[in-house]
Design a protein around this motif. Sequence first.
Motif, PDB file in Angstrom:
ATOM      1  N   SER A  62     -20.306  -6.715   9.536  1.00  0.00           N
ATOM      2  CA  SER A  62     -19.666  -5.395   9.521  1.00  0.00           C
ATOM      3  C   SER A  62     -18.238  -5.467  10.034  1.00  0.00           C
ATOM      4  CB  SER A  62     -20.482  -4.415  10.366  1.00  0.00           C
ATOM      5  OG  SER A  62     -21.797  -4.275   9.877  1.00  0.00           O
ATOM      6  N   ALA A  63     -18.041  -6.186  11.147  1.00  0.00           N
ATOM      7  CA  ALA A  63     -16.690  -6.311  11.707  1.00  0.00           C
ATOM      8  C   ALA A  63     -15.775  -7.076  10.766  1.00  0.00           C
ATOM      9  CB  ALA A  63     -16.753  -6.999  13.069  1.00  0.00           C
ATOM     10  N   LEU A  64     -16.307  -8.131  10.145  1.00  0.00           N
ATOM     11  CA  LEU A  64     -15.492  -8.942   9.242  1.00  0.00           C
ATOM     12  C   LEU A  64     -15.046  -8.136   8.021  1.00  0.00           C
ATOM     13  CD1 LEU A  64     -14.387 -11.819   8.806  1.00  0.00           C
ATOM     14  CD2 LEU A  64     -16.453 -12.302   7.489  1.00  0.00           C
ATOM     15  N   ILE A  65     -15.975  -7.381   7.424  1.00  0.00           N
ATOM     16  CA  ILE A  65     -15.630  -6.573   6.258  1.00  0.00           C
ATOM     17  C   ILE A  65     -14.669  -5.448   6.645  1.00  0.00           C
ATOM     18  CG2 ILE A  65     -16.552  -5.053   4.471  1.00  0.00           C
ATOM     19  CD1 ILE A  65     -19.121  -6.693   4.565  1.00  0.00           C
ATOM     20  N   SER A  66     -14.914  -4.811   7.787  1.00  0.00           N
ATOM     21  CA  SER A  66     -14.024  -3.734   8.233  1.00  0.00           C
ATOM     22  C   SER A  66     -12.602  -4.247   8.429  1.00  0.00           C
ATOM     23  CB  SER A  66     -14.546  -3.128   9.540  1.00  0.00           C
ATOM     24  OG  SER A  66     -15.830  -2.560   9.372  1.00  0.00           O
ATOM     25  N   ILE A  67     -12.466  -5.392   9.090  1.00  0.00           N
ATOM     26  CA  ILE A  67     -11.139  -5.964   9.325  1.00  0.00           C
ATOM     27  C   ILE A  67     -10.499  -6.401   8.012  1.00  0.00           C
ATOM     28  CG2 ILE A  67      -9.920  -7.908  10.360  1.00  0.00           C
ATOM     29  CD1 ILE A  67     -10.620  -5.811  12.374  1.00  0.00           C
ATOM     30  N   GLY A  68     -11.300  -7.047   7.145  1.00  0.00           N
ATOM     31  CA  GLY A  68     -10.756  -7.521   5.880  1.00  0.00           C
ATOM     32  C   GLY A  68     -10.250  -6.396   4.995  1.00  0.00           C
ATOM     33  N   PHE A  69     -10.953  -5.275   4.972  1.00  0.00           N
ATOM     34  CA  PHE A  69     -10.538  -4.113   4.190  1.00  0.00           C
ATOM     35  C   PHE A  69      -9.356  -3.415   4.849  1.00  0.00           C
ATOM     36  CE2 PHE A  69     -12.344  -0.035   1.985  1.00  0.00           C
ATOM     37  CZ  PHE A  69     -11.203   0.015   1.193  1.00  0.00           C
ATOM     38  N   ALA A  70      -9.326  -3.428   6.190  1.00  0.00           N
ATOM     39  CA  ALA A  70      -8.300  -2.677   6.914  1.00  0.00           C
ATOM     40  C   ALA A  70      -6.924  -3.327   6.811  1.00  0.00           C
ATOM     41  CB  ALA A  70      -8.695  -2.532   8.384  1.00  0.00           C
ATOM     42  N   ILE A  71      -6.866  -4.647   6.667  1.00  0.00           N
ATOM     43  CA  ILE A  71      -5.567  -5.324   6.655  1.00  0.00           C
ATOM     44  C   ILE A  71      -4.676  -4.828   5.520  1.00  0.00           C
ATOM     45  CG2 ILE A  71      -4.420  -7.551   6.310  1.00  0.00           C
ATOM     46  CD1 ILE A  71      -6.683  -8.847   7.895  1.00  0.00           C
ATOM     47  N   PRO A  72      -5.119  -4.865   4.246  1.00  0.00           N
ATOM     48  CA  PRO A  72      -4.225  -4.364   3.187  1.00  0.00           C
ATOM     49  C   PRO A  72      -3.977  -2.867   3.265  1.00  0.00           C
ATOM     50  CG  PRO A  72      -6.384  -4.911   2.289  1.00  0.00           C
ATOM     51  CD  PRO A  72      -6.364  -5.425   3.688  1.00  0.00           C
ATOM     52  N   VAL A  73      -4.959  -2.091   3.761  1.00  0.00           N
ATOM     53  CA  VAL A  73      -4.749  -0.646   3.889  1.00  0.00           C
ATOM     54  C   VAL A  73      -3.692  -0.355   4.941  1.00  0.00           C
ATOM     55  CG1 VAL A  73      -5.843   1.551   4.473  1.00  0.00           C
ATOM     56  CG2 VAL A  73      -7.097  -0.135   3.120  1.00  0.00           C
ATOM     57  N   ALA A  74      -3.798  -1.004   6.104  1.00  0.00           N
ATOM     58  CA  ALA A  74      -2.805  -0.797   7.165  1.00  0.00           C
ATOM     59  C   ALA A  74      -1.428  -1.286   6.729  1.00  0.00           C
ATOM     60  CB  ALA A  74      -3.250  -1.534   8.435  1.00  0.00           C
ATOM     61  N   ASP A 274       9.554  -4.890   0.098  1.00  0.00           N
ATOM     62  CA  ASP A 274       8.659  -5.939  -0.376  1.00  0.00           C
ATOM     63  C   ASP A 274       7.362  -5.317  -0.876  1.00  0.00           C
ATOM     64  OD1 ASP A 274       8.333  -5.192   2.370  1.00  0.00           O
ATOM     65  OD2 ASP A 274       6.788  -6.721   2.528  1.00  0.00           O
ATOM     66  N   GLY A 275       6.657  -6.042  -1.721  1.00  0.00           N
ATOM     67  CA  GLY A 275       5.350  -5.609  -2.190  1.00  0.00           C
ATOM     68  C   GLY A 275       5.424  -4.647  -3.353  1.00  0.00           C
ATOM     69  N   SER A 276       4.279  -4.480  -3.984  1.00  0.00           N
ATOM     70  CA  SER A 276       4.176  -3.579  -5.127  1.00  0.00           C
ATOM     71  C   SER A 276       3.734  -2.197  -4.672  1.00  0.00           C
ATOM     72  CB  SER A 276       3.163  -4.138  -6.138  1.00  0.00           C
ATOM     73  OG  SER A 276       2.848  -3.184  -7.120  1.00  0.00           O
ATOM     74  N   VAL A 277       4.455  -1.193  -5.143  1.00  0.00           N
ATOM     75  CA  VAL A 277       4.091   0.188  -4.805  1.00  0.00           C
ATOM     76  C   VAL A 277       2.712   0.527  -5.357  1.00  0.00           C
ATOM     77  CG1 VAL A 277       4.724   2.597  -5.121  1.00  0.00           C
ATOM     78  CG2 VAL A 277       6.506   0.895  -4.724  1.00  0.00           C
ATOM     79  N   TRP A 278       2.417   0.053  -6.560  1.00  0.00           N
ATOM     80  CA  TRP A 278       1.133   0.381  -7.176  1.00  0.00           C
ATOM     81  C   TRP A 278      -0.022  -0.311  -6.455  1.00  0.00           C
ATOM     82  CZ3 TRP A 278       1.233   4.449 -10.009  1.00  0.00           C
ATOM     83  CH2 TRP A 278       2.385   4.774 -10.731  1.00  0.00           C
ATOM     84  N   THR A 279       0.194  -1.521  -5.979  1.00  0.00           N
ATOM     85  CA  THR A 279      -0.853  -2.208  -5.219  1.00  0.00           C
ATOM     86  C   THR A 279      -1.143  -1.479  -3.914  1.00  0.00           C
ATOM     87  OG1 THR A 279      -0.212  -4.342  -6.175  1.00  0.00           O
ATOM     88  CG2 THR A 279      -1.520  -4.386  -4.144  1.00  0.00           C
ATOM     89  N   ASP A 280      -0.080  -1.090  -3.212  1.00  0.00           N
ATOM     90  CA  ASP A 280      -0.272  -0.350  -1.961  1.00  0.00           C
ATOM     91  C   ASP A 280      -0.968   0.980  -2.218  1.00  0.00           C
ATOM     92  OD1 ASP A 280       0.919  -2.381  -0.580  1.00  0.00           O
ATOM     93  OD2 ASP A 280       2.883  -1.413  -0.445  1.00  0.00           O
ATOM     94  N   ALA A 281      -0.583   1.658  -3.293  1.00  0.00           N
ATOM     95  CA  ALA A 281      -1.220   2.937  -3.622  1.00  0.00           C
ATOM     96  C   ALA A 281      -2.692   2.746  -3.944  1.00  0.00           C
ATOM     97  CB  ALA A 281      -0.500   3.588  -4.800  1.00  0.00           C
ATOM     98  N   ALA A 282      -3.034   1.632  -4.591  1.00  0.00           N
ATOM     99  CA  ALA A 282      -4.433   1.367  -4.924  1.00  0.00           C
ATOM    100  C   ALA A 282      -5.262   1.154  -3.663  1.00  0.00           C
ATOM    101  CB  ALA A 282      -4.519   0.144  -5.833  1.00  0.00           C
ATOM    102  N   TRP A 283      -4.721   0.400  -2.696  1.00  0.00           N
ATOM    103  CA  TRP A 283      -5.461   0.170  -1.451  1.00  0.00           C
ATOM    104  C   TRP A 283      -5.645   1.473  -0.668  1.00  0.00           C
ATOM    105  CZ3 TRP A 283      -8.506  -3.626  -0.583  1.00  0.00           C
ATOM    106  CH2 TRP A 283      -8.248  -4.896  -1.085  1.00  0.00           C
ATOM    107  N   ILE A 284      -4.580   2.255  -0.565  1.00  0.00           N
ATOM    108  CA  ILE A 284      -4.675   3.532   0.158  1.00  0.00           C
ATOM    109  C   ILE A 284      -5.648   4.473  -0.556  1.00  0.00           C
ATOM    110  CG2 ILE A 284      -3.394   5.584   0.864  1.00  0.00           C
ATOM    111  CD1 ILE A 284      -0.921   3.799   1.184  1.00  0.00           C
ATOM    112  N   GLY A 285      -5.579   4.516  -1.877  1.00  0.00           N
ATOM    113  CA  GLY A 285      -6.492   5.371  -2.634  1.00  0.00           C
ATOM    114  C   GLY A 285      -7.936   4.938  -2.492  1.00  0.00           C
ATOM    115  N   ALA A 286      -8.197   3.621  -2.502  1.00  0.00           N
ATOM    116  CA  ALA A 286      -9.567   3.130  -2.359  1.00  0.00           C
ATOM    117  C   ALA A 286     -10.137   3.493  -0.993  1.00  0.00           C
ATOM    118  CB  ALA A 286      -9.601   1.616  -2.567  1.00  0.00           C
ATOM    119  N   ALA A 287      -9.322   3.325   0.058  1.00  0.00           N
ATOM    120  CA  ALA A 287      -9.787   3.678   1.402  1.00  0.00           C
ATOM    121  C   ALA A 287     -10.052   5.174   1.517  1.00  0.00           C
ATOM    122  CB  ALA A 287      -8.761   3.234   2.444  1.00  0.00           C
ATOM    123  N   ALA A 288      -9.143   5.984   0.964  1.00  0.00           N
ATOM    124  CA  ALA A 288      -9.330   7.437   1.017  1.00  0.00           C
ATOM    125  C   ALA A 288     -10.575   7.856   0.251  1.00  0.00           C
ATOM    126  CB  ALA A 288      -8.093   8.140   0.449  1.00  0.00           C
TER     127      ALA A 288
END
Length: 510
Positions: A62-74, A274-288
């Motif tokens: 649980s901690a590993l998945i939470s951290i792994g998902f949180a890194i790109p979202v943060a 740096d980075g892709s706007v669409w990639t960041d939007a996808a991560w934020i949208g998935a978390a939301a």
Amino acid sequence: MARRAVAVIETPRWPGRIAVALVLVVLFGPLVAVVWRAEGIAALSRADVSAIRFTVWQAFASALISIGFAIPVARALARRRFRGRQALITLLGVPFLLPVIVAILGLLAVFGRAGILNELLAAIGLPDVSIYGAHGVILAHVFFNLPLAVRLILQGWVAIPSERFHLAASLNAPIWQVLEKPMLRNVLPGAFVVIFLICLTSFAVALTLGGGPRATTIELAIYQAFRLSFDLAGAATLTLVQLAICAGVALLAFVITAPDAMGRGLDRVVARWDGSVWTDAAWIGAAALFLLVPLIMVVLRGLPGLLDLPPSVWGAAARSVMIAIVSAGLTLALALALALRGGGWMMIIGTLPMAFSGLVLGTGLFLIAFPLVNPTRLALPVTALVNSLMALPFVLRVLAPAVAQVETQFGPLAGALGLRWWARVRIVILPRLRRPLGFGGGIAAALSMGDLGVITLFSNGGASTLPHEMYRLMGAYQMEAAAGAALVLVTLSLGLFWLFDQGGRTDADA
């Protein structure tokens, strides 16, 4: 001959001593009672070993998945500025304050047998999936702890001085290698250990989504040994095992700190390129989507259920509010006393409850009360007491830095004016702690409102809390009424948090 300098005590120390004594007695007294009444400990059975193995494994996963998902979202939230960003960050933090039983009902509405996911799978001719079992426990833990992981990691990203980004850009250096990876090496170990510890002592999630032979946690095994078979020796053994594991992990969480290796900047916001706007939007949208859809389903399914609520729900709601207010008040008193005393030992004492579980404390207090009085009469006071200790580490983390900051800014002036003891606390410190006191009280009240642990040991149905009443409705397959109770519970929990937080902001010093 020169004399060694002696520090002048500027604030009263006896409240801190009382707080330390109360915390230690309430934590270790029940543990001693469990071992003593059990007349020793029993050997671990194969089922116990299986529960221990599953508990550690699911907490790690649980901690590993939470951290792994949180890194790109943060990372996406740190480098993007958009309208409603702050509101979205606030909404993403709601699951951490949400009552566990309510969040589970929301997850069932999405991933359960009659949930949205299975309806979509049936529409395209695919077999349905079940949320019950190990994967359901991990899913629920990720739902609860992803917001915490995002906030912890986001703080690390925001703390990187903007001048470092400009310097990296001028040198054409890779930002990920020179700035972000070093920050993550400092932040991730502490965040991982904290989330691991939270998942290690989870009870309500395993009670509702696990419970099978392959998905039984230590907490659930203690509950079964005590409540179902009254096996005190088995409960004592599992209690000591859990305490040893939690104490080791809590000590590791205290030792692992995130040193500030980035230095300090000028507090400027840097425009990231740096980075892709669409990639960041996808991560934020998935978390939301993952975090907010279950909350929306709680509201949608709860509204029709309000009409089918039995009268017992409203009595349980009143008891839960009373417990939450008492618990929040006691938590604030303990945290403030420890914060005013100050020092590393006070932080260790305030963090100790993370090494214990509310269920273990409830078991010991039940054994202490049993020869003297009917334990069901103490259901509500004991629940408030245990809930206050469980919230203490979180509230102390809010108050201690605020007290230290006030002392740094106004301590010399207060000393020059001769303000000491209670006058210093009343005139200098408390007026500038309105905000953290309100925020900490809101956290404690919300966490207490949603607790489903101690009350399961003490209550026989006559003095039930709202989470316990909701669990009983779910067990009786009255899902519509349970959804209505869930909506009442989440409204009261977030309402109490808002009232405490707003009360701290009213006429507060900036």
